[in-house]
Design a protein around this motif. Sequence first.
Motif, PDB file in Angstrom:
ATOM      1  N   HIS A 130       0.845  -1.204   0.000  1.00  0.00           N
ATOM      2  CA  HIS A 130       0.000   0.000   0.000  1.00  0.00           C
ATOM      3  C   HIS A 130       0.879   1.254   0.000  1.00  0.00           C
ATOM      4  N   LYS A 131       1.844   1.266  -0.889  1.00  0.00           N
ATOM      5  CA  LYS A 131       2.864   2.316  -0.890  1.00  0.00           C
ATOM      6  C   LYS A 131       2.278   3.715  -1.050  1.00  0.00           C
ATOM      7  N   GLU A 132       1.409   3.909  -2.041  1.00  0.00           N
ATOM      8  CA  GLU A 132       0.862   5.241  -2.327  1.00  0.00           C
ATOM      9  C   GLU A 132       0.105   5.795  -1.128  1.00  0.00           C
ATOM     10  N   PHE A 133      -0.678   4.945  -0.470  1.00  0.00           N
ATOM     11  CA  PHE A 133      -1.479   5.416   0.658  1.00  0.00           C
ATOM     12  C   PHE A 133      -0.593   5.855   1.820  1.00  0.00           C
ATOM     13  N   TYR A 134       0.366   5.001   2.209  1.00  0.00           N
ATOM     14  CA  TYR A 134       1.176   5.331   3.384  1.00  0.00           C
ATOM     15  C   TYR A 134       2.151   6.470   3.102  1.00  0.00           C
ATOM     16  N   GLU A 135       2.580   6.618   1.880  1.00  0.00           N
ATOM     17  CA  GLU A 135       3.418   7.772   1.553  1.00  0.00           C
ATOM     18  C   GLU A 135       2.618   9.067   1.679  1.00  0.00           C
ATOM     19  N   SER A 136       1.322   9.007   1.366  1.00  0.00           N
ATOM     20  CA  SER A 136       0.480  10.207   1.526  1.00  0.00           C
ATOM     21  C   SER A 136       0.348  10.592   2.998  1.00  0.00           C
ATOM     22  N   ILE A 137       0.385   9.589   3.887  1.00  0.00           N
ATOM     23  CA  ILE A 137       0.347   9.879   5.330  1.00  0.00           C
ATOM     24  C   ILE A 137       1.669  10.474   5.781  1.00  0.00           C
ATOM     25  N   PHE A 138       2.785   9.844   5.388  1.00  0.00           N
ATOM     26  CA  PHE A 138       4.099  10.302   5.842  1.00  0.00           C
ATOM     27  C   PHE A 138       4.415  11.698   5.325  1.00  0.00           C
ATOM     28  N   SER A 139       3.833  12.072   4.182  1.00  0.00           N
ATOM     29  CA  SER A 139       4.087  13.413   3.627  1.00  0.00           C
ATOM     30  C   SER A 139       3.483  14.510   4.486  1.00  0.00           C
ATOM     31  N   LEU A 140       2.547  14.139   5.367  1.00  0.00           N
ATOM     32  CA  LEU A 140       1.911  15.138   6.235  1.00  0.00           C
ATOM     33  C   LEU A 140       2.853  15.630   7.320  1.00  0.00           C
ATOM     34  N   ALA A 141       4.025  14.974   7.456  1.00  0.00           N
ATOM     35  CA  ALA A 141       5.020  15.452   8.419  1.00  0.00           C
ATOM     36  C   ALA A 141       5.547  16.825   8.019  1.00  0.00           C
ATOM     37  N   MET A 142       5.496  17.122   6.715  1.00  0.00           N
ATOM     38  CA  MET A 142       6.020  18.396   6.207  1.00  0.00           C
ATOM     39  C   MET A 142       4.928  19.313   5.691  1.00  0.00           C
ATOM     40  N   ASN A 143       3.695  18.804   5.606  1.00  0.00           N
ATOM     41  CA  ASN A 143       2.612  19.588   5.013  1.00  0.00           C
ATOM     42  C   ASN A 143       1.391  19.609   5.927  1.00  0.00           C
ATOM     43  N   PRO A 144       0.657  20.718   5.968  1.00  0.00           N
ATOM     44  CA  PRO A 144      -0.574  20.775   6.754  1.00  0.00           C
ATOM     45  C   PRO A 144      -1.702  20.040   6.043  1.00  0.00           C
ATOM     46  N   ARG A 145      -2.774  19.728   6.768  1.00  0.00           N
ATOM     47  CA  ARG A 145      -3.950  19.123   6.141  1.00  0.00           C
ATOM     48  C   ARG A 145      -4.605  20.131   5.212  1.00  0.00           C
ATOM     49  N   SER A 146      -5.328  19.645   4.222  1.00  0.00           N
ATOM     50  CA  SER A 146      -5.948  20.524   3.230  1.00  0.00           C
ATOM     51  C   SER A 146      -7.065  21.347   3.854  1.00  0.00           C
ATOM     52  N   LEU A 147      -7.356  22.481   3.219  1.00  0.00           N
ATOM     53  CA  LEU A 147      -8.435  23.348   3.694  1.00  0.00           C
ATOM     54  C   LEU A 147      -9.775  22.612   3.631  1.00  0.00           C
ATOM     55  N   GLN A 148      -9.942  21.796   2.619  1.00  0.00           N
ATOM     56  CA  GLN A 148     -11.176  21.020   2.479  1.00  0.00           C
ATOM     57  C   GLN A 148     -11.355  20.097   3.691  1.00  0.00           C
ATOM     58  N   HIS A 149     -10.278  19.437   4.084  1.00  0.00           N
ATOM     59  CA  HIS A 149     -10.360  18.533   5.236  1.00  0.00           C
ATOM     60  C   HIS A 149     -10.643  19.314   6.524  1.00  0.00           C
ATOM     61  N   LEU A 150      -9.992  20.458   6.686  1.00  0.00           N
ATOM     62  CA  LEU A 150     -10.201  21.261   7.893  1.00  0.00           C
ATOM     63  C   LEU A 150     -11.657  21.726   7.991  1.00  0.00           C
ATOM     64  N   ALA A 151     -12.256  22.066   6.834  1.00  0.00           N
ATOM     65  CA  ALA A 151     -13.674  22.463   6.826  1.00  0.00           C
ATOM     66  C   ALA A 151     -14.544  21.281   7.243  1.00  0.00           C
ATOM     67  N   ARG A 152     -14.214  20.079   6.755  1.00  0.00           N
ATOM     68  CA  ARG A 152     -14.954  18.877   7.146  1.00  0.00           C
ATOM     69  C   ARG A 152     -14.868  18.655   8.659  1.00  0.00           C
ATOM     70  N   CYS A 153     -13.686  18.753   9.213  1.00  0.00           N
ATOM     71  CA  CYS A 153     -13.510  18.552  10.654  1.00  0.00           C
ATOM     72  C   CYS A 153     -14.294  19.581  11.458  1.00  0.00           C
ATOM     73  N   ARG A 154     -14.303  20.818  10.975  1.00  0.00           N
ATOM     74  CA  ARG A 154     -15.025  21.872  11.710  1.00  0.00           C
ATOM     75  C   ARG A 154     -16.517  21.581  11.734  1.00  0.00           C
ATOM     76  N   LEU A 155     -17.071  21.163  10.620  1.00  0.00           N
ATOM     77  CA  LEU A 155     -18.500  20.852  10.560  1.00  0.00           C
ATOM     78  C   LEU A 155     -18.821  19.624  11.406  1.00  0.00           C
ATOM     79  N   ARG A 156     -17.986  18.615  11.369  1.00  0.00           N
ATOM     80  CA  ARG A 156     -18.220  17.409  12.161  1.00  0.00           C
ATOM     81  C   ARG A 156     -18.149  17.716  13.655  1.00  0.00           C
TER      82      ARG A 156
END
Length: 465
Positions: free
Chosen positions: A406-432
């Motif tokens: 599952h290389k592509e999926f886990y690399e997308s997780i590890f890349s978050l060490a250097m990058n913030p979550r997307s604005l779309q995701h933050l909006a989802r979390c705020r509504l939830r």
Amino acid sequence: MSRGSFVFSPMALRSLEHDKDMLERCKYKRQLASRHLSSYMLKKEAMDKTPLRSSIAQLPAICQDLVIQNAFYTGDLEAMQRLFPRGSTANFVIEPQGGEMRWVARGEGLWSLTYEQDLTTPLHITAGRGFTECLRLLLQRGANVDLAPGGTTALHESCENCQPECTKLLLLHGANANAVSEDGLMPLHVCMSPESLECAKHLIQYGATINGRSLEEGDTPLHVAARNGLQDHVELYLRYGAAVDKQNDEGLTPLNAACSQPQELQDLGRYFKVCQMLLGAGADVHTMDQDKHTPLHMACKNVNPDIVDLLLAHNACVNDMDYGGEAPMHNILKVVGYKVSHDPERIVRALLNHGSIRVWPGALPTVLKHCSGSPRTIEVLLNAYSRLKVTDTWVESVSEDVLKKHKEFYESIFSLAMNPRSLQHLARCRLRTFLEGRVHRVVPKLDLPNFMKHYLLLEYRGYMH
């Protein structure tokens, strides 16, 4: 030390002591069966108003004739007709030869291997093997229909081995539909497989107690049927008035019993249907056992997504704690690695959408280590957080084999060490966060495109952003 003897190791002696205890229990069972037999004959004497000595004279003899025994075990009707002509009796007990060998104490520390086997009767043998015509002949020759020298009746034997014709024949000849074995089980309690349905129908027709409880666990027939995923039995028992919320000695209702039973992938559907029928009959989703496990705790532990959805639809509480302080979410995360084929991500997603507590962020690397084999579960779980502190520990928590698969999926997780979550995701979390435990009710009613609703409900995408 005498000739022919030898020294046992401590482990062997403990094993022998265990076998000795088992033999003592077997001896007790035989004595108990003997008392049952004597009690039955005394009661029969009182009913028939015959002298005591006549009842003693009628006690069944023990048959050790291998020719006769072979006729019973093979269902040889012609041989039985020759052996038991009209006017003869077939009311006796059989002591089979052979069986399992056990160590038996012979005194002075010496032991020997001896065959041990429970007593039985011709009725038990023929009824358990489905030899209906042989059984009929024996009953016509006066065999005692309720005799239980080994602790169970022939009716127990026929029901346990799913022989409906023999069951019906025994009942027609007066067999007690509520006879209790030395293990405390009635015939309905031993109807444990789908093939025993017709036996259960015959038992109920002839007066079996629908809510009779077993002596050791306090189970009703409905408990037994639910625990074994027998949907047709459950429907039958409910139709005849089975108590849907009666608790056994461990505090389990039939619904708890169904949810607590380990389920293979091919069993999920029938257990779901059992729970569906129980809830339709008014079963309580909040009843806890002695350890404060609810049906939802158990369904999560056994990873049955359809049952979890069903329980949540009936207002099961996602944050109830058991005696160990664990919520249903703990139960599902502990077994994800062993039940990937059961779609555990569906359960994690449903619990979060119903307001389940989340994992403490500091424990996420541990969860990642044990659940990484199910990327969808990890995706759903991590998307419940607006921020993730991804470190080298996260990378080390995923094995090379899983990372390669599952290389592509886990690399997308590890890349978050250097990058913030997307604005779309933050909006989802705020509504939830605003909706709290109402996400599952409110989001489907919003005037939004379906893809946005699915996104808010933590739909899987195969990557993190």
